[in-house]
Design a protein around this motif. Structure first.
Motif, PDB file in Angstrom:
ATOM      1  N   UNK A   1       1.062  -1.112  -0.148  1.00  0.00           N
ATOM      2  CA  UNK A   1       0.035   0.096   0.085  1.00  0.00           C
ATOM      3  C   UNK A   1       0.846   1.239   0.064  1.00  0.00           C
ATOM      4  N   UNK A   2       1.897   1.110   0.972  1.00  0.00           N
ATOM      5  CA  UNK A   2       2.718   2.327   0.759  1.00  0.00           C
ATOM      6  C   UNK A   2       3.558   2.472  -0.547  1.00  0.00           C
ATOM      7  N   UNK A   3       3.985   1.549  -1.278  1.00  0.00           N
ATOM      8  CA  UNK A   3       4.676   1.539  -2.423  1.00  0.00           C
ATOM      9  C   UNK A   3       3.811   2.012  -3.610  1.00  0.00           C
TER      10      UNK A   3
ATOM     11  N   UNK B   1      -1.651   6.531   1.988  1.00  0.00           N
ATOM     12  CA  UNK B   1      -1.156   5.290   1.953  1.00  0.00           C
ATOM     13  C   UNK B   1       0.353   5.467   2.512  1.00  0.00           C
ATOM     14  N   UNK B   2       1.168   6.548   2.608  1.00  0.00           N
ATOM     15  CA  UNK B   2       2.166   6.877   3.684  1.00  0.00           C
ATOM     16  C   UNK B   2       1.812   6.571   4.924  1.00  0.00           C
ATOM     17  N   UNK B   3       0.771   6.919   5.316  1.00  0.00           N
ATOM     18  CA  UNK B   3       0.587   6.461   7.033  1.00  0.00           C
ATOM     19  C   UNK B   3       0.354   5.005   7.025  1.00  0.00           C
ATOM     20  N   UNK B   4      -0.875   4.534   6.213  1.00  0.00           N
ATOM     21  CA  UNK B   4      -0.836   3.107   6.323  1.00  0.00           C
ATOM     22  C   UNK B   4       0.461   2.325   6.277  1.00  0.00           C
ATOM     23  N   UNK B   5       1.479   2.805   5.165  1.00  0.00           N
ATOM     24  CA  UNK B   5       2.682   2.129   5.248  1.00  0.00           C
ATOM     25  C   UNK B   5       3.606   2.060   6.520  1.00  0.00           C
ATOM     26  N   UNK B   6       3.163   3.103   7.384  1.00  0.00           N
ATOM     27  CA  UNK B   6       4.297   3.090   8.478  1.00  0.00           C
ATOM     28  C   UNK B   6       4.139   1.682   9.562  1.00  0.00           C
TER      29      UNK B   6
ATOM     30  N   UNK C   1      15.014  -1.323  -6.135  1.00  0.00           N
ATOM     31  CA  UNK C   1      14.524  -0.281  -5.308  1.00  0.00           C
ATOM     32  C   UNK C   1      14.934   1.409  -5.846  1.00  0.00           C
ATOM     33  N   UNK C   2      16.342   1.265  -6.205  1.00  0.00           N
ATOM     34  CA  UNK C   2      16.767   2.463  -6.633  1.00  0.00           C
ATOM     35  C   UNK C   2      16.199   2.847  -7.973  1.00  0.00           C
ATOM     36  N   UNK C   3      15.953   2.192  -8.704  1.00  0.00           N
ATOM     37  CA  UNK C   3      15.182   2.278 -10.221  1.00  0.00           C
ATOM     38  C   UNK C   3      13.804   3.030  -9.651  1.00  0.00           C
ATOM     39  N   UNK C   4      13.093   2.319  -8.980  1.00  0.00           N
ATOM     40  CA  UNK C   4      11.777   2.971  -8.416  1.00  0.00           C
ATOM     41  C   UNK C   4      11.699   4.075  -7.626  1.00  0.00           C
TER      42      UNK C   4
ATOM     43  N   UNK D   1       5.507  -2.242  -9.809  1.00  0.00           N
ATOM     44  CA  UNK D   1       5.179  -1.002  -9.885  1.00  0.00           C
ATOM     45  C   UNK D   1       5.674  -0.135 -10.618  1.00  0.00           C
ATOM     46  N   UNK D   2       7.085  -0.204 -11.040  1.00  0.00           N
ATOM     47  CA  UNK D   2       7.803   0.341 -11.881  1.00  0.00           C
ATOM     48  C   UNK D   2       7.338   0.411 -13.137  1.00  0.00           C
TER      49      UNK D   2
END
Length: 224
Positions: free
Chosen positions: A19-21, A32-37, A76-79, A220-221
């Motif tokens: 969800x965060x990503x 979604x950032x909050x959920x991701x915590x 990770x760094x690509x996304x 995701x990317x």
């Protein structure tokens, strides 16, 4: 013996991480950032629970984490092209070693844990969630073992880990920061509750969970 409660913790951690990503697909979905915590403290709980219930040397466990830390760094760094840190897996790997040193009294275990903590301190700025993230699995471990006021330890570490984010640290009274800290705190009782649900029928999270991390980043990317 598998624990349904532990698998439930892992599933909730995976789902909240995804969800965060998904914010990379919908940048305006700030919630979604909050959920991701919730995700990182729950992954740390899974590590602590595994360390607490085994006497074996975690060589294979750490080996899988190390291998997929290398495999995940590119996706990770690509996304996240603006990132200043490694992916989350190096933090979890160091957290595993430090928790192992806290759990076991053998000299080699203590020295390994100390080395992990020192590396976490030296590389705190390059690690996602920094030194507090490295210490969080051990915080869970001590709280579950000792109880009482030691439950403050994972709470403080979960909040501190999120405050390694420069924007959050620079806007302590902003609503997103307050909600982030609240979600990090909520992850502690939420994790305890999930871990007790051994009566649930939950699909097991096996080694495919390691591969899921880089694969979901690539998916995701590709959808962006």
């Amino acid at each position: 013996m598998r624990s349904a409660g532990l698998d439930l913790v892992k599933w909730v951690a995976i789902l909240t991480m995804v969800a965060d990503h998904l914010r990379f697909l919908w940048p305006d979905a700030d919630s979604l950032f909050i959920v991701g915590r919730l995700a990182f403290p729950l992954f740390c709980l899974a590590i602590a629970a595994n360390v607490a219930r085994t006497q074996d040397i975690p060589a294979r466990y750490f080996g899988w984490m190390f291998a997929f830390a290398l495999l995940s760094e590119g996706p990770y760094s690509w996304l996240d092209t603006d990132t200043q840190t490694f992916s989350v897996i190096p933090t979890l790997a160091l957290g595993l070693l430090f928790a192992w040193g806290v759990q076991h009294t053998a000299l080699w275990a203590r020295l390994t844990g100390l080395a992990a903590a020192l590396l976490g301190l030296l590389c705190s700025q390059q690690l996602m969630y920094g030194l507090p993230g490295v210490l969080l699995p051990a915080g869970w471990l001590l709280a579950r073992r000792l109880g009482g006021l030691t439950w403050l330890l994972p709470c403080v570490l979960a909040v501190a880990a999120n405050l390694t984010n420069p924007w959050l640290r620079g806007h302590l009274l902003a609503l997103p920061t307050l909600l982030t800290m609240a979600a990090a705190l909520l992850a502690i009782p939420c994790g305890c509750l999930l871990l007790r649900q051994d009566h649930w029928r939950v699909p097991a999270v096996r080694r495919w969970g390691y591969l899921f991390y880089p694969v979901h980043l690539l998916v995701i990317k590709a959808l962006m």
